[in-house]
Scaffold this motif. Sequence first.
Motif, PDB file in Angstrom:
ATOM      1  N   SER A  37       0.630  -0.851   0.094  1.00 60.64           N
ATOM      2  CA  SER A  37       0.072  -0.146  -0.166  1.00 60.64           C
ATOM      3  C   SER A  37       1.264   1.553  -0.548  1.00 60.64           C
ATOM      4  O   SER A  37       2.033   1.771   0.431  1.00 60.64           O
ATOM      5  CB  SER A  37      -1.051   0.109   1.064  1.00 60.64           C
ATOM      6  OG  SER A  37      -0.508  -0.159   2.168  1.00 60.64           O
ATOM      7  N   LYS A  38       0.166   1.867  -0.455  1.00 55.60           N
ATOM      8  CA  LYS A  38       1.014   3.546  -0.413  1.00 55.60           C
ATOM      9  C   LYS A  38       1.698   3.789   0.833  1.00 55.60           C
ATOM     10  O   LYS A  38       2.682   4.091   1.398  1.00 55.60           O
ATOM     11  CB  LYS A  38       0.098   4.742  -0.822  1.00 55.60           C
ATOM     12  CG  LYS A  38       1.043   5.537  -1.172  1.00 55.60           C
ATOM     13  CD  LYS A  38       0.173   7.104  -2.053  1.00 55.60           C
ATOM     14  CE  LYS A  38       1.131   8.232  -1.936  1.00 55.60           C
ATOM     15  NZ  LYS A  38       0.022   9.183  -2.691  1.00 55.60           N
ATOM     16  N   GLU A  39       0.824   3.467   1.521  1.00 56.00           N
ATOM     17  CA  GLU A  39       0.985   3.900   3.195  1.00 56.00           C
ATOM     18  C   GLU A  39       2.208   3.479   3.505  1.00 56.00           C
ATOM     19  O   GLU A  39       3.037   3.876   4.280  1.00 56.00           O
ATOM     20  CB  GLU A  39      -0.334   4.135   4.348  1.00 56.00           C
ATOM     21  CG  GLU A  39      -1.818   4.851   3.990  1.00 56.00           C
ATOM     22  CD  GLU A  39      -2.985   4.586   2.954  1.00 56.00           C
ATOM     23  OE1 GLU A  39      -2.140   3.359   2.308  1.00 56.00           O
ATOM     24  OE2 GLU A  39      -3.391   5.618   2.439  1.00 56.00           O
ATOM     25  N   LEU A  40       2.360   1.929   3.478  1.00 58.64           N
ATOM     26  CA  LEU A  40       3.222   0.943   3.725  1.00 58.64           C
ATOM     27  C   LEU A  40       4.713   2.020   2.918  1.00 58.64           C
ATOM     28  O   LEU A  40       5.859   1.658   3.907  1.00 58.64           O
ATOM     29  CB  LEU A  40       2.855  -0.280   3.544  1.00 58.64           C
ATOM     30  CG  LEU A  40       4.023  -1.443   4.358  1.00 58.64           C
ATOM     31  CD1 LEU A  40       3.583  -0.568   6.057  1.00 58.64           C
ATOM     32  CD2 LEU A  40       3.152  -2.941   4.673  1.00 58.64           C
ATOM     33  N   ALA A  41       4.303   1.616   1.957  1.00 59.70           N
ATOM     34  CA  ALA A  41       5.740   1.916   1.904  1.00 59.70           C
ATOM     35  C   ALA A  41       6.074   3.035   1.882  1.00 59.70           C
ATOM     36  O   ALA A  41       7.928   3.582   1.978  1.00 59.70           O
ATOM     37  CB  ALA A  41       5.012   2.585   0.252  1.00 59.70           C
ATOM     38  N   ILE A  42       5.205   4.618   1.849  1.00 62.42           N
ATOM     39  CA  ILE A  42       5.810   5.615   2.918  1.00 62.42           C
ATOM     40  C   ILE A  42       6.912   5.470   3.654  1.00 62.42           C
ATOM     41  O   ILE A  42       7.821   6.206   4.360  1.00 62.42           O
ATOM     42  CB  ILE A  42       4.495   6.278   2.760  1.00 62.42           C
ATOM     43  CG1 ILE A  42       4.354   6.890   1.476  1.00 62.42           C
ATOM     44  CG2 ILE A  42       5.227   8.079   3.769  1.00 62.42           C
ATOM     45  CD1 ILE A  42       2.479   7.862   1.207  1.00 62.42           C
ATOM     46  N   ALA A  47      11.694   4.560   7.324  1.00 65.12           N
ATOM     47  CA  ALA A  47      12.886   4.641   7.765  1.00 65.12           C
ATOM     48  C   ALA A  47      13.433   4.235   7.599  1.00 65.12           C
ATOM     49  O   ALA A  47      14.775   3.778   7.951  1.00 65.12           O
ATOM     50  CB  ALA A  47      11.946   2.730   8.051  1.00 65.12           C
ATOM     51  N   THR A  48      13.861   3.863   6.262  1.00 63.41           N
ATOM     52  CA  THR A  48      15.067   3.742   4.747  1.00 63.41           C
ATOM     53  C   THR A  48      16.086   4.688   5.306  1.00 63.41           C
ATOM     54  O   THR A  48      17.157   4.625   5.607  1.00 63.41           O
ATOM     55  CB  THR A  48      14.828   3.036   4.121  1.00 63.41           C
ATOM     56  OG1 THR A  48      14.333   1.796   4.036  1.00 63.41           O
ATOM     57  CG2 THR A  48      16.112   2.882   3.330  1.00 63.41           C
ATOM     58  N   ILE A  72      16.978   6.322  -5.530  1.00 67.67           N
ATOM     59  CA  ILE A  72      17.216   4.996  -5.805  1.00 67.67           C
ATOM     60  C   ILE A  72      15.734   4.339  -4.955  1.00 67.67           C
ATOM     61  O   ILE A  72      15.329   4.094  -4.900  1.00 67.67           O
ATOM     62  CB  ILE A  72      18.199   4.504  -5.194  1.00 67.67           C
ATOM     63  CG1 ILE A  72      19.416   4.647  -6.659  1.00 67.67           C
ATOM     64  CG2 ILE A  72      18.529   2.829  -5.049  1.00 67.67           C
ATOM     65  CD1 ILE A  72      20.773   4.344  -6.076  1.00 67.67           C
ATOM     66  N   ILE A  73      16.029   4.386  -3.449  1.00 64.64           N
ATOM     67  CA  ILE A  73      15.212   4.550  -2.411  1.00 64.64           C
ATOM     68  C   ILE A  73      13.894   4.872  -3.280  1.00 64.64           C
ATOM     69  O   ILE A  73      12.565   4.020  -2.772  1.00 64.64           O
ATOM     70  CB  ILE A  73      15.300   4.910  -0.957  1.00 64.64           C
ATOM     71  CG1 ILE A  73      16.483   4.212  -1.342  1.00 64.64           C
ATOM     72  CG2 ILE A  73      14.153   3.930   0.053  1.00 64.64           C
ATOM     73  CD1 ILE A  73      16.527   2.148  -0.655  1.00 64.64           C
TER      74      ILE A  73
END
Length: 86
Positions: A37-42, A47-48, A72-73
Amino acid sequence: MNWSVHTAEKLLKATEIENGNIVPAPATASQRRCGMSKELAIIHYKATMAVFKKWVVEGIICEDELLKMVTIIAKKYGLSSFSIYR
């Protein structure tokens, strides 16, 4: 053992491994294309980036390397270069 060339060839042919692409999509597909999901991707992106920013402070990587990693991330997590989350 005293094998003929023909016998050895038959035995080796049985252990032959085929190399080829059998995956229907690239194995390095971005997380967003894999159903994140977009939220999880954000969250994963933030975090990264927190880890990479800490590395800059600790001197493990330099600012130039961080700038490359940002792009890249962001691409990995499906965030555009104009995203407000970057």
